[in-house]
Scaffold this motif. Structure first.
Motif, short mmCIF file in Angstrom:
data_model
loop_
_atom_site.label_atom_id
_atom_site.label_comp_id
_atom_site.label_asym_id
_atom_site.label_seq_id
_atom_site.Cartn_x
_atom_site.Cartn_y
_atom_site.Cartn_z
N SER A 14 -2.81 -1.75 -4.60
CA SER A 14 -1.75 -0.77 -4.81
C SER A 14 -1.40 -0.05 -3.52
N ALA A 15 -2.38 0.11 -2.62
CA ALA A 15 -2.09 0.76 -1.34
C ALA A 15 -1.11 -0.07 -0.52
N GLY A 16 -1.15 -1.39 -0.70
CA GLY A 16 -0.23 -2.25 0.03
C GLY A 16 1.20 -2.17 -0.47
N PHE A 17 1.40 -1.60 -1.67
CA PHE A 17 2.73 -1.53 -2.24
C PHE A 17 3.25 -0.10 -2.32
N ALA A 18 2.67 0.79 -1.55
CA ALA A 18 3.09 2.19 -1.55
C ALA A 18 3.95 2.47 -0.33
N HIS A 19 4.66 3.59 -0.36
CA HIS A 19 5.42 4.01 0.80
C HIS A 19 4.48 4.15 2.00
N TYR A 118 6.64 16.17 -10.88
CA TYR A 118 6.51 14.75 -10.57
C TYR A 118 5.03 14.43 -10.40
N ARG A 119 4.61 13.38 -11.06
CA ARG A 119 3.25 12.85 -10.91
C ARG A 119 3.38 11.35 -10.73
N GLY A 120 2.87 10.85 -9.64
CA GLY A 120 2.91 9.42 -9.40
C GLY A 120 2.57 9.11 -7.96
N HIS A 121 2.16 7.88 -7.71
CA HIS A 121 1.82 7.41 -6.37
C HIS A 121 0.80 8.34 -5.69
N GLY A 122 -0.09 8.96 -6.48
CA GLY A 122 -1.10 9.85 -5.92
C GLY A 122 -0.60 11.24 -5.60
N LEU A 123 0.62 11.56 -6.00
CA LEU A 123 1.19 12.87 -5.70
C LEU A 123 1.16 13.79 -6.92
N VAL A 124 0.95 15.07 -6.64
CA VAL A 124 1.15 16.14 -7.61
C VAL A 124 2.23 17.00 -6.95
N ALA A 125 3.44 16.91 -7.48
CA ALA A 125 4.57 17.46 -6.73
C ALA A 125 5.68 17.95 -7.66
N ARG A 126 6.70 18.49 -7.00
CA ARG A 126 7.99 18.75 -7.64
C ARG A 126 9.01 17.93 -6.86
#
Length: 180
Positions: A14-19, A118-126
């Motif tokens: 999954s790390a290979g397919f992340a930003h 927003y929750r996804g790709h290891g982020l806890v964000a807005r």
């Protein structure tokens, strides 16, 4: 042991397919703009702003390039931290006068509001303003305006998923999530 090995394989895949993550230590003026290389590759650039500060980014785009851009802030940052995102460049109609000088012949558009969890790709964000449009090509600037609060933010560029980024960029993701 098999579960641990399988989990490790999934994590690495999954790390290979992340930003690609990058860290911008600061780019307070147009002349000091953070250069976003390979804008067609999916990436996030994390940075921090104090109240009243600006962060400048520069992109060189080919004619017909579709810029897919989003602005995120760390969820742990103060709710008042809702920066505006400006796009400055040739070939489109501006919609506001920016609080910074623009190069001659360039117009500015501002994008604000729309903040949601927003929750996804290891982020806890807005997640806030977004922009997706085919552009005429040339030099474009993305400017993030902090407003009256401080915090961590990231600009996200959609594009081809290619492994990469920097150790500083990966380390910044934790600071982004904690807003510290």
């Amino acid at each position: 042991m098999k579960k641990l090995f399988t989990g490790l394989i999934i994590l690495l895949a999954s790390a290979g397919f992340a930003h690609q993550p990058f860290w911008n230590p600061g780019s307070p003026t147009l002349e000091q703009a953070y250069k976003v290389l390979e804008p067609g590759v999916s990436k996030v650039v994390t940075s921090q702003l104090n109240a009243g500060q600006l962060g400048f980014y520069v992109l060189e785009l080919s004619a017909g390039f579709v810029l897919d851009l989003g602005l995120f802030v760390g969820a742990a940052c103060p709710p008042a931290f809702q920066p505006r995102m400006w796009l400055v460049g040739p070939g489109f109609q501006g919609n506001a006068r920016p609080p910074f000088p623009t190069p001659e012949g360039m117009e500015a558009r501002v994008f604000s509001g729309g903040w949601r969890d927003y929750r996804g790709h290891g982020l806890v964000a807005r997640k806030g303003p977004e922009f997706r449009e085919r552009l005429s090509g040339g030099t474009y600037y993305v400017v993030v305006e902090a407003g009256n609060a401080a915090g961590y933010y990231m600009i996200s560029l959609g594009g081809s998923e290619v492994p990469g980024g920097t150790p500083e960029g990966r380390a910044a993701l934790g600071r982004f999530n904690r807003c510290s």
